[in-house]
Design an enzyme around this catalytic site. Structure first.
Site, mmCIF file in Angstrom:
data_model
loop_
_atom_site.group_PDB
_atom_site.id
_atom_site.type_symbol
_atom_site.label_atom_id
_atom_site.label_comp_id
_atom_site.label_asym_id
_atom_site.label_seq_id
_atom_site.Cartn_x
_atom_site.Cartn_y
_atom_site.Cartn_z
ATOM 1 N N HIS A 70 26.548 49.464 42.571
ATOM 2 C CA HIS A 70 24.970 49.115 43.629
ATOM 3 C C HIS A 70 25.041 48.745 43.316
ATOM 4 C CE1 HIS A 70 22.654 51.869 45.594
ATOM 5 N NE2 HIS A 70 21.451 51.262 45.581
ATOM 6 N N GLU A 124 32.151 51.187 47.222
ATOM 7 C CA GLU A 124 30.525 52.221 46.926
ATOM 8 C C GLU A 124 31.119 52.711 47.774
ATOM 9 O OE1 GLU A 124 25.968 51.960 46.350
ATOM 10 O OE2 GLU A 124 27.097 50.257 46.960
ATOM 11 N N ASN A 171 51.392 33.569 28.896
ATOM 12 C CA ASN A 171 53.196 32.528 28.319
ATOM 13 C C ASN A 171 53.751 33.736 28.192
ATOM 14 O OD1 ASN A 171 54.546 30.257 29.197
ATOM 15 N ND2 ASN A 171 52.431 29.532 27.944
#
Lengths: 690, 153
Positions: A46, A68, A425
């Site tokens: 928000h 939201e 990796n």
């Protein structure tokens, strides 16, 4: 309004919020039932939305808005999180991140996020799993309520209705208020904002039409409607709201149960259905919006700042300035102390002593300001590992230790990318697919340890996995193939040397190039980066058992513990890490080997280096006194003793460079500024060993 | 009409020298120096310049003039050339003047024993004053720290 001055603040805060959302989302994934976590995410989203809208980054704002909406349903128990929703929200966060990144690069933060928006909307509408009827009723309520609103029937959804209902039941007055702004009002949004301020001071806004965001952006005609719960009585409330300037009219209605029901009643059920069916998505959008203002009021003023993290941001150059100015102050302090001792006036002496104590404390604080925990880098890794593991269909646990280890800010800023590469990796090349792990008798889930710790004036960051390790032969054959080494050379290389071949430019042992690594950004880049920071990378691996990548970083520009010593009239600092112990011997205990002074130390005889001679210190040799003070230093297995005149004491010192003019100095690694403002050189003890 | 050149004037071994004002960061009084072992003799050490450790050279020593005791008039002129920042100890510094670039001559081959490459030029100021403009880049060059010809010879 000129926004540029807020841009850096916006960027910093957006990053914080995105990071916070990522973290919370990860913990929510671990415990999906915990609604309080959703609240955190919602609040961040928000705030981010508000900030983006204010800054004019509409795409950012609207994507956050969609997110939201989903979160709102979740926190109101209308929607259960599942892996589809998690992925969707994670994807949204990624898009938001790249949008913010674009803003940082000077762009407008625009991006095509249609896919994600559609996905988010389908979550809100419940369309995304048409088969799963069980979930639908929860989600379907919102279109119903919102559709009703579209038909001018009810202005409230069920959730808001129940809140109002509850407060009426508990005797808390609830109101419906229609506020009209004067026709000729220039700053409608500002007036509305003032009204909201008044309201939020005294109670809670449950719902406003149009939504608060729309009102803030002046997207309303001349009036807006607010549902409001407050202890204030009607008259007082009316007076307060009407007291805001340029407010034309305030229609205030006290709500009781009947009245509330009236507002709630859908006007034309069929129309609602039709609307909901025709446009389920835009309608659905409306409902959760309404709850937003309610969430906003729960936060105290200035609610944008994340609560957990009480920090302010400071330009690093200002910190340097502060530090430099502070050392100026220390010089004056020493002068004052001298004056006070000459003048012999009690009050003056006391004041100066107090000032000395305060400035010592201040010094400690100033010195530590530059240090930040590696946490700030580490905290983005869990999310990354999750994604990489998911992409590769592997199971990986990331265990982080030592995140509180502090490093200089400049190093922390730079170390993130190399670590990302090493971690990717580890998941990609290190950890085996789980079927393979099971067949090898390993636990299904691979483990990657990420550790940080201090050792001496270095910080170590280790990445250790329990995967397949490094295949020496494979690396070698690849290296020979690439012409990095010759066949003959290869036979003589130690394991460590073979592993270092991995850092050669363009080297990849991956058989096929995967999405995760092998895209040309090789380990050579990692190595170059780390070495540019003055660090090293070491690799240790056991075939079939796993590998360990150890990054050693210096605490450049930072603070080390040192022993201050005096040689005749000069002061020097010796890093504590190279000191074994300090001791004193009598002159007759000196031995001589080939004319070189030696001393007995424990069971061995070690050379005694007369620093005064070595450094040509005016005042002559220090081996003339009856008792000789020594510092025993170490380099690896070798020991030696330095003859000094006096130990001044142990101190935290700030490493300073001697600049570009004085280079290749003998046995001096840098300088520091002492409490009295004097410069003391730091002895590089390693250079004293032959 | 060419642009006037602002120059800081300082004295060294009874001669007047100048450096362009843009190259001068500050002018400091003498202050305690921390000797750095095993450096050329004209490197007097380092000072704490508002928190920055700054090397200081003796300009007399740099030019091979006999070094003298520092007096109350001695100054450290902190100059910056590219990324080098160095303090130069001079006998005194107390003037800023404008020099007409038209009146700057190329340095003669030999001026008082100092090699010409350290000089940017000779400026005539007023009736009788001669100002030796330094080529700081060469003066601060660390590649060459050989002793120069002494003026006394």
């Amino acid at each position: 309004m000129e926004m540029n001055q807020y841009l850096s603040m916006f960027i910093d805060e957006s990053r914080d919020h995105l990071q916070a959302m990522n973290e919370h989302l990860l913990s929510l994934e671990a415990s999906p039932e915990d609604i309080s976590i959703v609240q955190h995410i919602f609040r961040s989203a928000h705030t981010l939305k508000g900030m983006s809208a204010t800054m004019g980054f509409e795409d950012l704002a609207s994507l956050t808005h969609e997110m939201e909406n989903v979160l709102d349903l979740v926190r109101n128990n209308k929607l259960k999180m599942d892996s589809f929703i998690f992925d969707c929200i994670f994807k949204s966060l990624d898009s938001l991140e790249s949008m913010v990144e674009d803003v940082i690069q000077g762009g407008t933060g625009k991006a095509d996020v249609t896919d994600i928006v559609v996905a988010l909307k389908s979550i809100v509408s419940g369309d995304y799993k048409k088969g799963g009827a069980a979930e639908v009723p929860a989600a379907a309520k919102s279109p119903e309520a919102a559709g009703a609103q579209g038909a001018k029937g009810s202005e409230l959804d069920e959730f808001q209705f129940s809140i109002l209902n509850q407060s009426i039941e508990t005797g808390m007055p609830a109101y419906r208020m229609e506020v009209s702004v004067r026709q000729d009002c220039v700053l409608k949004a500002a007036r509305a904002y003032m009204v909201f301020n008044v309201l939020e001071e005294n109670g809670e806004v449950i719902k406003s039409t149009p939504s608060v965001e729309d009102i803030e952006q002046e997207r309303f005609e001349n009036s807006f409607t607010v549902y409001y719960v407050s202890q204030l009585d009607k008259e007082l409330l009316h007076k307060q709201v009407a007291g805001v300037s340029e407010i034309d009219k305030v229609d205030l209605v006290s709500l009781d149960k009947d009245k509330l029901a009236e507002f709630m009643k859908p006007a034309e059920p069929e129309a609602v259905q039709a609307l909901a069916a025709a446009a389920p998505v835009p309608a659905a959008e409306e409902a959760p919006k309404a709850a937003a203002p309610a969430a906003e009021t729960k936060k105290p003023a200035g609610g944008g700042a994340p609560v957990a993290n009480r920090t302010i941001r400071v330009d690093i150059e200002r910190l340097d300035m502060l530090m430099n100015l502070f050392s100026e102050l220390l010089i004056d302090r020493v002068r004052l102390e001298q004056l006070a001792s000459e003048i012999h006036k009690n009050e003056l002496t006391e004041t100066v002593e107090h000032m000395a104590r305060v400035s010592t404390d201040l010094q400690n604080i100033v010195l530590k300001l530059r240090m930040v925990p590696v946490d700030t880098v580490f905290n983005r890794f869990p999310r990354m590992i999750r994604d990489v593991a998911k992409t590769l269909d592997k199971k990986v646990d990331l265990i982080i230790t030592g995140a509180e280890t502090e490093l200089d800010r400049t190093v922390v800023d730079e170390i993130g990318d190399p670590l990302v590469h090493l971690l990717r990796n580890a998941v990609d090349h290190g950890i085996e697919p789980y079927a393979e792990r099971v067949s090898l008798g390993k636990p299904e889930t691979g483990t990657i340890h990420l550790r940080a710790y201090h050792s001496g004036n270095h910080v170590f960051i280790e990445i250790e996995d329990d995967g397949r390790g490094i295949n020496r032969e494979k690396v070698l054959s690849k290296a020979i193939q690439n012409g990095v080494v010759t066949q003959e050379q290869s036979a003589r290389l130690s394991d460590e040397e073979v592993y270092q071949l991995l850092f050669a430019p363009g080297f990849s042992t991956a058989d096929k190039i995967s999405d995760i690594s092998g895209r040309g950004v090789g380990l050579d880049v990692v190595k170059t980066k780390i070495e540019s920071l003055g660090g090293h990378v070491h690799v240790d691996a056991k075939l079939g058992k796993g590998s360990k990548w150890s990054v050693q970083l210096p605490l450049t520009l930072s603070i080390i513990s040192a022993m201050l010593i005096r040689i005749q009239g000069e002061k020097y600092a010796i890093p504590l890490t190279s000191i074994v112990e300090t001791m004193a011997i009598r002159r007759e205990q000196l031995r001589s080997v080939h004319g070189n002074p030696m001393v007995e130390y424990r069971t061995s005889v070690i050379p005694l280096i007369p620093l005064a001679d070595l450094f040509d210190v005016p005042g002559g040799s220090d081996l003339t006194e009856d008792e000789i003070q020594m510092v025993v230093i170490r380099k690896g297995e070798k020991l030696a003793a330095l003859a000094v005149n006096e130990f001044i004491g142990q101190q935290e010192i700030v490493l300073k460079s001697l600049g570009k003019y004085l280079t290749n100095l003998f046995a001096v690694s840098g300088a520091t500024i002492l409490g009295d403002g004097q410069v003391a050189l730091i002895i590089d003890t390693n250079a004293l060993f032959k | 009409m060419s642009q006037e050149l602002k120059v800081i004037v300082f004295a060294l071994a009874d001669e007047e020298y100048g450096v362009e004002v843009e190259k001068v960061r500050t002018i400091e009084r003498m202050q305690p120096l921390t000797r750095v072992p095993k450096t050329p003799g004209f490197v007097k050490g380092v000072i704490n310049l508002r928190g920055v450790v700054t090397p200081v050279i003796d300009l007399r020593g740099r030019f091979g003039f006999p070094e003298t005791q520092y007096t109350d008039n001695s100054r450290i002129i902190i100059v910056g050339v590219e990324d080098l920042e160095v303090g130069m100890i001079v006998d005194s510094a107390n003037d800023v003047i404008d020099v007409d670039p038209e009146l700057i001559d190329d340095p003669p081959e030999i001026v008082g024993g100092i090699k010409a490459k350290y000089l940017q030029g000779i400026a005539k100021v007023g009736e009788h004053r001669l100002l030796i403009l330094l080529n700081l880049k060469e003066v601060l060059s660390k590649n060459e720290i050989v002793q120069l010809d002494n003026i006394e010879e």
